[in-house]
Write a protein that holds these residues in place. Structure first.
Motif, mmCIF file in Angstrom:
data_model
loop_
_atom_site.group_PDB
_atom_site.id
_atom_site.type_symbol
_atom_site.label_atom_id
_atom_site.label_comp_id
_atom_site.label_asym_id
_atom_site.label_seq_id
_atom_site.Cartn_x
_atom_site.Cartn_y
_atom_site.Cartn_z
ATOM 1 N N ASP A 1 0.839 -1.195 0.000
ATOM 2 C CA ASP A 1 0.000 0.000 0.000
ATOM 3 C C ASP A 1 0.872 1.241 0.000
ATOM 4 O O ASP A 1 0.509 2.281 -0.534
ATOM 5 N N VAL A 2 2.027 1.119 0.645
ATOM 6 C CA VAL A 2 3.004 2.203 0.765
ATOM 7 C C VAL A 2 4.323 1.644 0.252
ATOM 8 O O VAL A 2 4.726 0.538 0.631
ATOM 9 N N ILE A 3 4.991 2.392 -0.633
ATOM 10 C CA ILE A 3 6.208 1.877 -1.248
ATOM 11 C C ILE A 3 7.353 2.885 -1.160
ATOM 12 O O ILE A 3 7.137 4.080 -1.001
ATOM 13 N N ALA A 4 8.558 2.340 -1.265
ATOM 14 C CA ALA A 4 9.769 3.157 -1.237
ATOM 15 C C ALA A 4 10.877 2.384 -1.930
ATOM 16 O O ALA A 4 10.764 1.184 -2.159
ATOM 17 N N TYR A 5 11.957 3.088 -2.232
ATOM 18 C CA TYR A 5 13.146 2.361 -2.653
ATOM 19 C C TYR A 5 14.283 2.692 -1.705
ATOM 20 O O TYR A 5 14.402 3.801 -1.205
ATOM 21 N N VAL A 6 15.055 1.659 -1.423
ATOM 22 C CA VAL A 6 16.193 1.768 -0.514
ATOM 23 C C VAL A 6 17.392 1.231 -1.268
ATOM 24 O O VAL A 6 17.420 0.048 -1.636
ATOM 25 N N ASN A 7 18.354 2.077 -1.537
ATOM 26 C CA ASN A 7 19.534 1.650 -2.281
ATOM 27 C C ASN A 7 20.342 0.637 -1.484
ATOM 28 O O ASN A 7 20.278 0.584 -0.258
ATOM 29 N N ALA A 8 21.133 -0.153 -2.187
ATOM 30 C CA ALA A 8 21.899 -1.224 -1.556
ATOM 31 C C ALA A 8 22.910 -0.714 -0.537
ATOM 32 O O ALA A 8 23.284 -1.444 0.375
ATOM 33 N N ASP A 9 23.342 0.524 -0.662
ATOM 34 C CA ASP A 9 24.308 1.066 0.296
ATOM 35 C C ASP A 9 23.640 1.961 1.339
ATOM 36 O O ASP A 9 24.302 2.717 2.038
ATOM 37 N N THR B 1 14.669 8.491 2.032
ATOM 38 C CA THR B 1 13.794 8.663 3.187
ATOM 39 C C THR B 1 12.339 8.860 2.782
ATOM 40 O O THR B 1 11.485 9.063 3.638
ATOM 41 N N VAL B 2 12.045 8.778 1.496
ATOM 42 C CA VAL B 2 10.684 9.037 1.003
ATOM 43 C C VAL B 2 9.894 7.728 0.928
ATOM 44 O O VAL B 2 10.356 6.740 0.361
ATOM 45 N N TRP B 3 8.708 7.760 1.509
ATOM 46 C CA TRP B 3 7.732 6.671 1.430
ATOM 47 C C TRP B 3 6.455 7.277 0.874
ATOM 48 O O TRP B 3 6.085 8.386 1.251
ATOM 49 N N ALA B 4 5.776 6.568 -0.014
ATOM 50 C CA ALA B 4 4.582 7.124 -0.645
ATOM 51 C C ALA B 4 3.517 6.049 -0.832
ATOM 52 O O ALA B 4 3.834 4.872 -1.053
#
Length: 173
Positions: free
Chosen positions: A79-87, A150-153
């Motif tokens: 329902d809420v998504i984000a991307y988190v880089n590998a580092d 730090t963004v979640w949407a």
């Protein structure tokens, strides 16, 4: 609530385990996580590291990070998504706070937070927090002080504003 996390990777073996530990070592009651690692055909042990965690892995050559993130957003649940880089690493308690904020406010479209910069030994180099600003002030800056990791949407918000433009190879977010 279901949180979807996309981690784009390419030869990220050196960093990925710390990233994945930060996501999976702090379970949140009542929160399901769908974590998708989108790998651009790494030649190191990136996919082997990812396979040791409860995430899904998709491997395919791509046109860069933003193409990988876009692919991930189209495949990950949540329902809420984000991307988190590998580092990048997620602070303990951050996933619980994200779920709490979105659960408490159905009208919340997106959020962002402070960022702590750390070195390879996990020593803090500094914390940067946003100060409240108006839309006019934000546009007048000419750059974005919001750290994308730090963004979640909400998915609906992402669908409304659109995915990343993969022609921007650096700083497309």
């Amino acid at each position: 609530m279901k949180l979807g996390i996309v981690t784009p990777t390419l030869n990220a073996e050196r960093y990925l385990e710390r990233c994945l530990d930060s996501i999976w070592s702090h379970p949140v009651p009542g929160v399901e996580i769908d974590h998708l690692v989108v790998d651009g055909a790494s030649t190191d042990r990136t996919t082997e590291v990812a396979a040791a965690y409860p995430c899904r892995v998709v491997v395919a050559p791509d046109g860069g990070m933003y193409e990988a993130v876009n692919r991930g957003f189209s495949l990950v649940g949540g329902d809420v998504i984000a991307y988190v880089n590998a580092d990048d690493e997620i602070s303990p308690g951050a996933l619980a706070r994200v779920a709490e904020c979105f659960g408490a406010d159905p009208g919340l479209s997106w959020l962002c937070s402070a960022i702590e910069l750390i070195d390879s030994e996990s020593r803090s180099l500094g914390v940067m927090r946003l100060v409240p600003f108006s839309t006019r002030a934000f546009v007048g800056l000419g750059w974005s002080p919001i750290y994308s990791m730090t963004v979640w949407a909400r998915r609906e918000f992402i669908n409304q504003v659109g995915l990343f433009d993969p022609s921007f190879r650096n700083a497309g977010d």
